[in-house]
Design a protein around this motif. Structure first.
Motif, PDB file in Angstrom:
ATOM      1  N   LYS A   1       0.861  -1.171   0.000  1.00  0.00           N
ATOM      2  CA  LYS A   1       0.000   0.000   0.000  1.00  0.00           C
ATOM      3  C   LYS A   1       0.902   1.227   0.000  1.00  0.00           C
ATOM      4  N   THR A   2       0.647   2.118  -0.919  1.00  0.00           N
ATOM      5  CA  THR A   2       1.441   3.335  -0.933  1.00  0.00           C
ATOM      6  C   THR A   2       0.761   4.370  -0.055  1.00  0.00           C
ATOM      7  N   ALA A   3       1.571   5.141   0.625  1.00  0.00           N
ATOM      8  CA  ALA A   3       1.038   6.177   1.507  1.00  0.00           C
ATOM      9  C   ALA A   3       0.486   7.315   0.663  1.00  0.00           C
ATOM     10  N   THR A   4      -0.668   7.840   1.045  1.00  0.00           N
ATOM     11  CA  THR A   4      -1.299   8.934   0.305  1.00  0.00           C
ATOM     12  C   THR A   4      -1.266  10.251   1.070  1.00  0.00           C
TER      13      THR A   4
ATOM     14  N   SER B   1      -2.358   5.578   4.570  1.00  0.00           N
ATOM     15  CA  SER B   1      -2.811   5.212   3.220  1.00  0.00           C
ATOM     16  C   SER B   1      -4.230   5.653   2.999  1.00  0.00           C
TER      17      SER B   1
ATOM     18  N   PRO C   1       4.724   2.968   6.719  1.00  0.00           N
ATOM     19  CA  PRO C   1       3.425   3.478   7.167  1.00  0.00           C
ATOM     20  C   PRO C   1       3.156   3.043   8.614  1.00  0.00           C
TER      21      PRO C   1
END
Length: 156
Positions: free
Chosen positions: A60-63, A156, A141
């Motif tokens: 999961k990429t951090a947003t 995320s 994260p």
């Protein structure tokens, strides 16, 4: 008073003054050093990259980055593809009005699907979960990034 007594008092005064200056230097030096419970990074652990096998787990990429402690608690900053500068200077992306934060304190740089934390030579240091950042380090994260009196987390 005799000259001998006056000379003795002058010497005693100078010794007391130098002792005071020495104590101030020792106390300031100990305040600027890292906390005793912090573990410095060793050269073998300079950059901790995630497992390079993404087929086994999804990444999961951090947003966004959320400020969890400090004067700006609850502030959410969306993340893009450009680096983020954190400090006291007016041109920083995240401006922290804190005496323990340098003008240009820390930089967050995106690399692939994670963010790298770089300390920019700050006086009080940048910390990730009680570990002082001395070289570019991956910010996972949920890990607590501490800058001065402010704590931040990737979300995320």
């Amino acid at each position: 008073m005799s000259e001998l007594v006056v000379s003795f008092l002058r010497i005693a005064f100078l010794l007391t003054l130098w002792w005071f200056v020495w104590r101030v230097v020792v106390i300031v030096r100990s305040d600027l050093q890292a906390p005793r419970d912090a573990k410095p990074l060793t050269p073998a652990r300079t950059i901790r990259l995630p497992n390079p096998r993404p087929a086994l787990r999804t990444r999961k990429t951090a947003t966004s980055i959320i400020i969890t402690e400090g004067p700006l608690t609850g502030t959410v900053v969306p993340l893009g593809t450009s680096p983020i500068l954190i400090g006291r200077a007016a041109d920083a992306t995240i401006v922290l009005d804190d005496d323990f934060v340098s003008n240009q304190h820390t930089r967050l740089v995106p690399r692939d699907s994670h963010w790298i934390v770089e300390d920019l030579g700050s006086t009080n240091g940048t910390w990730i979960d009680k570990e002082k950042v001395t070289t570019p380090t991956v910010l996972a994260p949920g890990a607590k990034l501490r800058i001065g009196r402010t704590s931040l987390e990737l979300s995320s």
